[in-house]
Design a protein around this motif. Structure first.
Motif, PDB file in Angstrom:
ATOM      1  N   THR A   3       0.818  -1.209   0.000  1.00 22.02           N
ATOM      2  CA  THR A   3       0.000   0.000   0.000  1.00 22.02           C
ATOM      3  C   THR A   3       0.855   1.264   0.000  1.00 22.02           C
ATOM      4  O   THR A   3       0.480   2.279  -0.599  1.00 22.02           O
ATOM      5  CB  THR A   3      -0.945   0.017   1.206  1.00 22.02           C
ATOM      6  N   THR A   4       2.009   1.213   0.659  1.00 23.84           N
ATOM      7  CA  THR A   4       2.913   2.366   0.622  1.00 23.84           C
ATOM      8  C   THR A   4       3.434   2.604  -0.786  1.00 23.84           C
ATOM      9  O   THR A   4       3.480   3.748  -1.265  1.00 23.84           O
ATOM     10  CB  THR A   4       4.099   2.158   1.581  1.00 23.84           C
ATOM     11  N   ILE A   5       3.814   1.534  -1.463  1.00 21.34           N
ATOM     12  CA  ILE A   5       4.273   1.658  -2.850  1.00 21.34           C
ATOM     13  C   ILE A   5       3.161   2.205  -3.738  1.00 21.34           C
ATOM     14  O   ILE A   5       3.408   2.958  -4.686  1.00 21.34           O
ATOM     15  CB  ILE A   5       4.764   0.289  -3.364  1.00 21.34           C
ATOM     16  N   ALA A   6       1.919   1.860  -3.408  1.00 21.36           N
ATOM     17  CA  ALA A   6       0.773   2.351  -4.191  1.00 21.36           C
ATOM     18  C   ALA A   6       0.444   3.808  -3.916  1.00 21.36           C
ATOM     19  O   ALA A   6      -0.447   4.376  -4.558  1.00 21.36           O
ATOM     20  CB  ALA A   6      -0.451   1.489  -3.907  1.00 21.36           C
ATOM     21  N   GLY A   7       1.139   4.417  -2.952  1.00 19.02           N
ATOM     22  CA  GLY A   7       0.944   5.827  -2.677  1.00 19.02           C
ATOM     23  C   GLY A   7       0.110   6.150  -1.458  1.00 19.02           C
ATOM     24  O   GLY A   7      -0.224   7.318  -1.231  1.00 19.02           O
ATOM     25  N   TRP A   8      -0.219   5.166  -0.641  1.00 16.64           N
ATOM     26  CA  TRP A   8      -1.018   5.420   0.552  1.00 16.64           C
ATOM     27  C   TRP A   8      -0.177   6.130   1.609  1.00 16.64           C
ATOM     28  O   TRP A   8       1.037   5.903   1.709  1.00 16.64           O
ATOM     29  CB  TRP A   8      -1.546   4.115   1.131  1.00 16.64           C
ATOM     30  N   PRO A   9      -0.785   6.967   2.449  1.00 14.43           N
ATOM     31  CA  PRO A   9      -0.042   7.586   3.557  1.00 14.43           C
ATOM     32  C   PRO A   9       0.313   6.558   4.625  1.00 14.43           C
ATOM     33  O   PRO A   9      -0.226   5.447   4.644  1.00 14.43           O
ATOM     34  CB  PRO A   9      -1.017   8.641   4.084  1.00 14.43           C
ATOM     35  N   LEU A  10       1.183   6.960   5.538  1.00  8.06           N
ATOM     36  CA  LEU A  10       1.688   6.039   6.555  1.00  8.06           C
ATOM     37  C   LEU A  10       0.570   5.439   7.392  1.00  8.06           C
ATOM     38  O   LEU A  10       0.518   4.224   7.599  1.00  8.06           O
ATOM     39  CB  LEU A  10       2.695   6.770   7.449  1.00  8.06           C
ATOM     40  N   TRP A  11      -0.339   6.268   7.880  1.00  5.06           N
ATOM     41  CA  TRP A  11      -1.388   5.762   8.767  1.00  5.06           C
ATOM     42  C   TRP A  11      -2.289   4.756   8.042  1.00  5.06           C
ATOM     43  O   TRP A  11      -2.710   3.755   8.627  1.00  5.06           O
ATOM     44  CB  TRP A  11      -2.223   6.921   9.328  1.00  5.06           C
ATOM     45  N   ALA A  12      -2.569   5.016   6.765  1.00  5.28           N
ATOM     46  CA  ALA A  12      -3.426   4.103   6.012  1.00  5.28           C
ATOM     47  C   ALA A  12      -2.726   2.778   5.748  1.00  5.28           C
ATOM     48  O   ALA A  12      -3.352   1.708   5.776  1.00  5.28           O
ATOM     49  CB  ALA A  12      -3.836   4.757   4.689  1.00  5.28           C
ATOM     50  N   SER A  13      -1.420   2.826   5.508  1.00  2.39           N
ATOM     51  CA  SER A  13      -0.665   1.588   5.269  1.00  2.39           C
ATOM     52  C   SER A  13      -0.591   0.739   6.530  1.00  2.39           C
ATOM     53  O   SER A  13      -0.676  -0.495   6.468  1.00  2.39           O
ATOM     54  CB  SER A  13       0.744   1.927   4.776  1.00  2.39           C
ATOM     55  N   VAL A  14      -0.447   1.392   7.687  1.00  6.30           N
ATOM     56  CA  VAL A  14      -0.446   0.650   8.951  1.00  6.30           C
ATOM     57  C   VAL A  14      -1.807   0.000   9.183  1.00  6.30           C
ATOM     58  O   VAL A  14      -1.898  -1.165   9.599  1.00  6.30           O
ATOM     59  CB  VAL A  14      -0.071   1.580  10.121  1.00  6.30           C
ATOM     60  N   LEU A  15      -2.877   0.735   8.898  1.00  8.41           N
ATOM     61  CA  LEU A  15      -4.219   0.160   9.027  1.00  8.41           C
ATOM     62  C   LEU A  15      -4.419  -0.999   8.059  1.00  8.41           C
ATOM     63  O   LEU A  15      -5.072  -1.998   8.395  1.00  8.41           O
ATOM     64  CB  LEU A  15      -5.277   1.236   8.779  1.00  8.41           C
ATOM     65  N   ALA A  16      -3.847  -0.885   6.845  1.00 11.29           N
ATOM     66  CA  ALA A  16      -3.950  -1.983   5.882  1.00 11.29           C
ATOM     67  C   ALA A  16      -3.242  -3.228   6.392  1.00 11.29           C
ATOM     68  O   ALA A  16      -3.729  -4.352   6.210  1.00 11.29           O
ATOM     69  CB  ALA A  16      -3.360  -1.544   4.541  1.00 11.29           C
TER      70      ALA A  16
END
Length: 328
Positions: A57-70
């Protein structure tokens, strides 16, 4: 032999990000086994899913908080899918299923059909997913020295990562402590001791087991994120051996204790680094190569795990009256 440098390196490993990651994974396993009695042999699967969820998700451009939630959401989904058909199993049957599920995650992750997503057996390079975490650091770039320890402030193996990692470990310890003291935690302990008796009291044993599996799995997923931040996401780095590392850590420190996983992780990783460091220096290469020394170190880990099970199953901080290895 430079003993001072060796001891400094070993002392640094006591609070390294990898040590914190393994401690957090052991805390999650402690919720499964120490509190609920679930013989989960697939904690590495939760770790790998968390790592993939964060990195992809980080590679896809998501912010840090969203990637942690993912990463956390991936663990929840995996726990539910794993728990629905398996939580009615007991003992070694549950162990077989969970270790097989973790292997499925690893094999799928290294499949060439998913090369564009997971990187297959090559994995995902660290520089492709670490930028959001590094960008969240309040520290300037550079290096900082504290006593004999000098590390970068924001790089992969940094002070910033150490602070975040150990803060998460302490928060997880607080969570487990509160759970152990709560009515919910007492029900879990009852399930661990005699789930039929708990069921006879009108409690939904399956629901409590599922909640335990989800909470411990989420902690395992966060541990996977911490585990890959100093390195890369490589599926084989979180295979069966990682699960046995986590079990060794838990049993060494003491299951069903709050700080046992932390003590176990520090002793486990510190002792392993010390043994390898001494052997690399003392043993000539014509007697034992570097690769053989690495393998020998893990042989010692296996022996230590067997001795723990035989002579002190409750671990260093554990209470033998409260918990022993007794798989039904």
């Amino acid at each position: 032999m430079d003993w001072a440098n060796l001891l400094t390196n070993v002392a640094g490993e006591l609070f390294a990000p990898t040590t914190a990651a393994l401690a957090l994974a052991a805390i999650g396993l402690n919720v499964h086994f120490g509190l609920t009695g679930l013989l989960n042999m697939g904690q590495a699967g939760f770790m790998l899913l968390g790592a993939y969820g964060f990195a992809i998700t980080t590679i896809a451009g998501w912010p840090l908080w969203a990637s942690v939630l993912a990463a956390m959401a991936s663990a929840v989904v995996f726990a539910v899918l794993l728990g629905i058909p398996t939580l009615k199993l007991r003992g070694d049957y549950l162990a077989i299923v969970t270790i097989a599920a973790a292997e499925i995650v690893r094999i799928v992750g290294r499949s060439t059909a998913l090369s564009d997503v997971t990187g297959a057996s090559n994995g995902l390079l660290g520089n492709s997913f670490k930028h959001t975490f590094v960008g969240a650091s309040p520290f300037p770039d550079g290096r900082f020295t504290l006593g004999p320890f000098t590390y970068a402030l924001n790089a992969s193996n940094s002070w910033w990562l150490r602070i975040v990692a150990w803060a998460l470990v302490l928060l997880a310890c607080l969570l487990v402590w509160r759970l152990m003291k709560s009515p919910w935690g007492r029900v879990l302990k009852g399930i661990r001791e005699d789930e039929d008796a708990v069921r006879a009291l009108g409690k939904n044993v399956f629901s409590y087991k599922m909640q335990s599996l989800v909470i411990g799995g989420v902690l395992g997923a966060l541990a996977g994120v911490l585990f890959v931040l100093p390195r890369a996401v490589q599926p084989d780095s979180m295979g069966r051996p990682t699960t046995f590392w986590v079990w060794t850590i838990l049993l060494l420190g003491g299951a069903a204790t709050v700080f046992g996983p932390i003590l176990g992780s520090m002793l486990f990783w510190g002792a392993l680094m010390l043994i390898k460091g001494i052997m690399r220096t003392v043993v000539p290469e014509d007697v034992m190569s570097v690769a053989e020394i690495e393998a020998f170190g893990w042989i010692l880990v296996g022996i230590a795990l067997m001795l723990l099970i035989i002579f002190r199953p409750q671990g260093i901080l554990g209470d033998k009256k409260e918990l022993a290895i007794n798989v039904r």
